[in-house]
Design a protein around this motif. Structure first.
Motif, PDB file in Angstrom:
ATOM      1  N   ASP A   8       0.739  -1.121  -0.117  1.00 20.62           N
ATOM      2  CA  ASP A   8      -0.060  -0.023   0.006  1.00 20.62           C
ATOM      3  C   ASP A   8       0.126   1.011   0.377  1.00 20.62           C
ATOM      4  OD1 ASP A   8      -2.318  -1.350   0.061  1.00 20.62           O
ATOM      5  OD2 ASP A   8      -1.940  -1.686   2.413  1.00 20.62           O
ATOM      6  N   VAL A   9       1.929   1.044   0.675  1.00 20.00           N
ATOM      7  CA  VAL A   9       2.759   2.381   0.567  1.00 20.00           C
ATOM      8  C   VAL A   9       4.301   1.646  -0.120  1.00 20.00           C
ATOM      9  CG1 VAL A   9       3.825   3.762   2.017  1.00 20.00           C
ATOM     10  CG2 VAL A   9       1.422   3.307   2.980  1.00 20.00           C
ATOM     11  N   CYS A  10       5.319   2.173  -0.515  1.00 20.76           N
ATOM     12  CA  CYS A  10       6.305   2.003  -0.446  1.00 20.76           C
ATOM     13  C   CYS A  10       7.353   3.292  -0.575  1.00 20.76           C
ATOM     14  CB  CYS A  10       6.391   2.450  -2.989  1.00 20.76           C
ATOM     15  SG  CYS A  10       5.402   0.861  -3.129  1.00 20.76           S
ATOM     16  N   ILE A  11       8.017   2.984   0.338  1.00 19.68           N
ATOM     17  CA  ILE A  11       8.942   3.913   0.847  1.00 19.68           C
ATOM     18  C   ILE A  11      10.651   4.044   0.090  1.00 19.68           C
ATOM     19  CG2 ILE A  11       9.975   4.968   2.780  1.00 19.68           C
ATOM     20  CD1 ILE A  11       7.967   4.495   3.826  1.00 19.68           C
ATOM     21  N   THR A  12      10.855   5.050  -0.535  1.00 18.25           N
ATOM     22  CA  THR A  12      12.627   5.302  -1.020  1.00 18.25           C
ATOM     23  C   THR A  12      13.298   6.156   0.676  1.00 18.25           C
ATOM     24  OG1 THR A  12      11.702   7.011  -2.579  1.00 18.25           O
ATOM     25  CG2 THR A  12      11.543   4.413  -3.243  1.00 18.25           C
ATOM     26  N   MET A  13      14.365   5.510   0.757  1.00 22.15           N
ATOM     27  CA  MET A  13      16.009   5.949   1.771  1.00 22.15           C
ATOM     28  C   MET A  13      15.863   6.905   1.222  1.00 22.15           C
ATOM     29  SD  MET A  13      13.785   3.224   3.312  1.00 22.15           S
ATOM     30  CE  MET A  13      14.712   4.108   5.162  1.00 22.15           C
ATOM     31  N   GLY A  14      15.611   8.322  -0.139  1.00 21.73           N
ATOM     32  CA  GLY A  14      16.402   8.944  -0.075  1.00 21.73           C
ATOM     33  C   GLY A  14      17.843   8.752  -0.667  1.00 21.73           C
ATOM     34  N   CYS A  15      16.922   7.485  -1.916  1.00 19.22           N
ATOM     35  CA  CYS A  15      18.963   7.063  -2.107  1.00 19.22           C
ATOM     36  C   CYS A  15      19.128   6.827  -3.846  1.00 19.22           C
ATOM     37  CB  CYS A  15      19.213   5.387  -1.763  1.00 19.22           C
ATOM     38  SG  CYS A  15      18.254   4.305  -1.178  1.00 19.22           S
ATOM     39  N   GLY A  16      17.581   7.987  -4.339  1.00 23.03           N
ATOM     40  CA  GLY A  16      17.982   7.455  -5.781  1.00 23.03           C
ATOM     41  C   GLY A  16      16.974   6.679  -6.362  1.00 23.03           C
ATOM     42  N   ASP A  17      16.639   5.862  -5.226  1.00 25.65           N
ATOM     43  CA  ASP A  17      16.503   4.635  -6.543  1.00 25.65           C
ATOM     44  C   ASP A  17      14.173   5.298  -6.430  1.00 25.65           C
ATOM     45  OD1 ASP A  17      17.272   2.030  -6.983  1.00 25.65           O
ATOM     46  OD2 ASP A  17      16.797   1.422  -5.262  1.00 25.65           O
ATOM     47  N   THR A  18      13.941   4.193  -7.573  1.00 27.06           N
ATOM     48  CA  THR A  18      12.348   4.259  -7.983  1.00 27.06           C
ATOM     49  C   THR A  18      12.025   3.259  -7.910  1.00 27.06           C
ATOM     50  OG1 THR A  18      12.818   4.647  -9.772  1.00 27.06           O
ATOM     51  CG2 THR A  18      12.994   6.716  -8.761  1.00 27.06           C
ATOM     52  N   CYS A  19      10.432   3.459  -7.522  1.00 23.36           N
ATOM     53  CA  CYS A  19       9.568   1.909  -7.931  1.00 23.36           C
ATOM     54  C   CYS A  19       8.729   2.152  -8.670  1.00 23.36           C
ATOM     55  CB  CYS A  19       8.630   2.023  -6.488  1.00 23.36           C
ATOM     56  SG  CYS A  19       9.566   1.306  -5.000  1.00 23.36           S
ATOM     57  N   PRO A  20       8.303   1.399  -9.576  1.00 25.43           N
ATOM     58  CA  PRO A  20       7.405   0.801 -10.404  1.00 25.43           C
ATOM     59  C   PRO A  20       5.983   1.925 -10.150  1.00 25.43           C
ATOM     60  CG  PRO A  20       8.660  -0.918 -10.164  1.00 25.43           C
ATOM     61  CD  PRO A  20       8.741  -0.450  -9.360  1.00 25.43           C
ATOM     62  N   VAL A  21       5.620   2.833 -10.691  1.00 24.08           N
ATOM     63  CA  VAL A  21       4.193   3.347 -10.433  1.00 24.08           C
ATOM     64  C   VAL A  21       2.974   2.850 -10.636  1.00 24.08           C
ATOM     65  CG1 VAL A  21       2.960   5.845  -9.836  1.00 24.08           C
ATOM     66  CG2 VAL A  21       5.650   5.199 -10.692  1.00 24.08           C
ATOM     67  N   PHE A  22       2.310   2.232  -9.462  1.00 24.09           N
ATOM     68  CA  PHE A  22       1.064   1.818  -9.838  1.00 24.09           C
ATOM     69  C   PHE A  22      -0.178   2.741  -9.257  1.00 24.09           C
ATOM     70  CE2 PHE A  22       4.185  -1.491  -9.483  1.00 24.09           C
ATOM     71  CZ  PHE A  22       3.405  -2.469 -11.136  1.00 24.09           C
ATOM     72  N   PRO A  23      -1.445   2.905  -9.904  1.00 24.24           N
ATOM     73  CA  PRO A  23      -3.069   3.312  -9.408  1.00 24.24           C
ATOM     74  C   PRO A  23      -3.347   3.045  -7.727  1.00 24.24           C
ATOM     75  CG  PRO A  23      -2.825   3.078 -11.505  1.00 24.24           C
ATOM     76  CD  PRO A  23      -1.782   2.375 -10.903  1.00 24.24           C
ATOM     77  N   GLY A  24      -3.217   4.359  -7.358  1.00 23.34           N
ATOM     78  CA  GLY A  24      -3.949   3.391  -5.868  1.00 23.34           C
ATOM     79  C   GLY A  24      -2.643   3.099  -4.596  1.00 23.34           C
TER      80      GLY A  24
END
Length: 144
Positions: free
Chosen positions: A82-98
């Protein structure tokens, strides 16, 4: 914020190597929220082992992460969270609605001693406590 089954929220912590910040965050969330939250962590380029200074800093707080292993970030892990948290390391997650996406700006503990990791550990604890208060409070929020 319940998960897709309507039961409990799920959180994914992401950092490049999944060896320091994301492991500490996952451990804090598991320790502080117990079974009220489903917890995952992963990295886009996982390290070979969890940072020994992060293991030592968490052990000082009474949390053992010595058996944790860095894991690869998968699309499935993002979809299931439900929640995706990156840690200030320039990483990105695939983006999904909701899904909710956050970035916590934190110093990198890689190559640092336990003295340098302690303040990062403590900052992560505060961020996790705030997250728990929002997504999995011990008393449900009153509705008006």
């Amino acid at each position: 914020m319940p998960d897709s089954t309507g039961t409990k929220p799920s959180v994914l912590f992401v950092c490049v190597h999944n060896a320091g910040r994301s492991q500490m965050a996952a451990a804090w969330l598991t320790h502080l929220a117990g079974d009220r939250v489903e917890v995952r962590s992963a990295g886009s380029d996982p390290g070979k082992q969890v940072n020994p200074a992060a293991v030592a800093a968490m052990a000082e707080a009474g949390i053992d992460i010595s058996a944790e292993v860095p894991k690869i970030l998968t699309v499935e892990a993002v979809k299931e969270s439900d929640v995706c948290i990156t840690m200030g390391c320039g990483d990105t997650c695939p983006v999904f609605p909701g899904k909710r996406y956050l970035d916590w700006t934190l110093d990198d503990p890689a190559g640092q001693g336990v003295e340098a990791v302690r303040p990062i550990r403590d900052q992560i604890k505060t961020l996790v406590e705030n997250l728990i208060a929002e997504i999995a409070p011990t008393t449900p929020k009153a509705t008006t």
